[in-house]
Design an enzyme around this catalytic site. Structure first.
Site, short mmCIF file in Angstrom:
data_model
loop_
_atom_site.label_atom_id
_atom_site.label_comp_id
_atom_site.label_asym_id
_atom_site.label_seq_id
_atom_site.Cartn_x
_atom_site.Cartn_y
_atom_site.Cartn_z
N ARG A 1 76.46 81.61 83.52
CA ARG A 1 75.86 80.96 82.34
C ARG A 1 74.68 80.11 82.82
O ARG A 1 74.81 79.33 83.77
CB ARG A 1 76.90 80.07 81.66
N CYS B 1 78.08 91.94 74.79
CA CYS B 1 76.62 91.82 74.71
C CYS B 1 75.91 92.18 76.02
O CYS B 1 74.93 92.93 76.02
CB CYS B 1 76.24 90.40 74.28
N HIS C 1 70.30 87.03 77.15
CA HIS C 1 70.98 87.28 78.42
C HIS C 1 70.02 88.08 79.33
O HIS C 1 69.39 89.05 78.88
CB HIS C 1 72.23 88.13 78.20
N GLN D 1 73.37 84.37 81.70
CA GLN D 1 73.73 84.48 80.28
C GLN D 1 73.49 83.18 79.51
O GLN D 1 73.76 82.09 79.99
CB GLN D 1 75.20 84.91 80.17
N1 HSE Z 1 80.94 87.09 76.20
C1 HSE Z 1 79.55 86.89 76.05
C2 HSE Z 1 79.11 85.60 76.64
C3 HSE Z 1 79.09 86.93 74.65
O1 HSE Z 1 79.95 84.71 76.81
O2 HSE Z 1 77.94 85.45 76.92
C4 HSE Z 1 79.61 87.92 73.71
O3 HSE Z 1 79.78 89.21 74.17
#
Ligand code: HSE
Length: 373
Positions: free
Chosen positions: A269, A136, A276, A163
């Protein structure tokens, strides 16, 4: 979750018209399947039957092998188990997949058609049968910087990501909200007491997020009132796999794995729900005037748009709150940096369930149908 968003988008775009569709499940076999409301038929692979049918067994290889195309959002373990068996049995249909399991295989093309339609068409022409959605963050980055990649202006770049919880899955989204609620409930008395001072409130929040009462089963640590600078598993390079994907998948999508643009990331995160965001520092191959950079960025595809580099426009258009649930790819904070005239920075936001996951899949299904294969 990606599957639900994908169904919504396919219904909205009338993708089911003319398709004979069977819905499969690994865990809810026999339960009522989703409706196909635009007039397409749903039933067996022969197209028999209308309306909602029971979900079929996603491990039933003989049923699966009757389809021209299989589109799956089930995850990498399912792909690794089922696809080789189908191929061994001689199934030669198109496999369209959201999971990462087959992304870097030579017999797969990564799909993001506004950016790499040429690579997709070349794959179809050469008989490739596996069409896989990219990570993504990578897809959202490439859509935002489509113009600069298209003109081959990027010598190297960094992506610093912010993210959303949805990248971890539905349980992670719930856990983020639950963490927020825990903080709110347990600090409500100090929040309401305007005279209590900020330091006691700050200390209370810190105590709450460090306490055993904080729900952290999915993230492994508090995300609300904090952040987590680690996504996915470690690699020997010291990167996380999420960070490595920007370089590996990004260049594969662009069809330039043999002459890759160096891309380095730190993936973090944050407490957003499903968007994102990313900050880019870009070394350009030459000094391009800022006005030209802006013109190149905003005209690259139908979804990217340039956000004025001021506070009002940035807060109105360049946040997860503004972008969530839309296909918009705003890019802003575009400026030259003090590193040199051939350096620039920018910031972009995108919905990781839409362009980050579902949208490239439904579009490649359409491309395959339109190409008559
Ligand atoms: N790996 C990505 C994430 C989401 O953890 O934000 C999916 O691609």
């Amino acid at each position: 979750m990606v599957g639900s968003v994908l169904l919504e988008r396919m219904r909205a775009e009338g993708d089911f018209a003319g398709l004979s569709t069977t819905f499969y499940s690994t865990s809810q076999v026999g339960e009522e399947g989703p409706s196909v409301s635009d007039g397409g038929s749903q039933g067996g692979p022969d197209g028999a039957g209308e309306g909602r049918s029971p979900l079929a067994d996603a491990y039933d290889l003989s049923a699966l092998s009757q389809h021209d195309a299989i589109l799956t959002c089930q995850g990498g373990d399912y792909t690794k188990q089922v696809l080789p068996q189908l191929r061994e049995q001689g199934w030669n249909g198109y496999w369209i997949d959201a999971a990462s399991a087959k992304r870097m295989d030579d017999d797969s093309v990564l799909v993001l058609d506004p950016v790499n339609r040429v690579v997709i068409d070349r794959g179809i022409d050469s008989g490739i049968k596996n069409f896989i959605g990219g990570n993504c963050t990578v897809s959202l980055m490439l859509l935002a910087l489509d113009g600069l990649f298209g003109e081959d202006l990027i010598e190297w770049m960094t992506c610093m990501t912010y993210q959303a919880a949805s990248g971890g899955g539905a349980l992670h989204m719930r856990e983020l909200v639950s963490q927020m609620a825990t903080i709110g409930e347990k600090s409500a008395d100090l929040l309401e007491d305007g005279g209590a001072g900020i330091l006691p409130l700050d200390q209370r929040v810190t105590d709450i997020i460090r306490s055993e009462g904080m729900p952290i089963e999915n993230f492994g640590a508090p995300l609300a009132a904090s952040l987590l600078p680690w996504i996915d598993r470690p690699m020997d390079s010291g990167e996380t796999r999420e960070e490595w994907k920007a370089f590996a998948e990004g260049n594969k999508i662009l069809g330039r794995s043999g002459d890759p643009v160096p891309i380095d990331s730190i993936c973090v995160r944050v407490g957003a729900m499903r968007c994102h965001s990313q900050a880019f520092t870009i070394k350009l191959r030459k000094d391009v005037p800022l006005a030209d950079i802006e013109a190149i960025l905003k005209s690259a595809n139908d979804w990217v748009h340039l956000v004025r580099n001021d506070k009002e426009a940035t807060l109105a258009e360049l946040t997860p709150a503004a972008v969530s649930g839309t296909l918009d790819i705003p890019i802003g904070r575009v400026r030259k940096t003090r590193l040199g005239d051939d350096y620039m920075s920018a910031f972009s936001v995108g919905d990781q369930l839409l362009w980050g996951a579902a949208e490239p899949l439904r579009r490649v299904l359409r491309i395959l149908r339109e190409s008559g294969v």
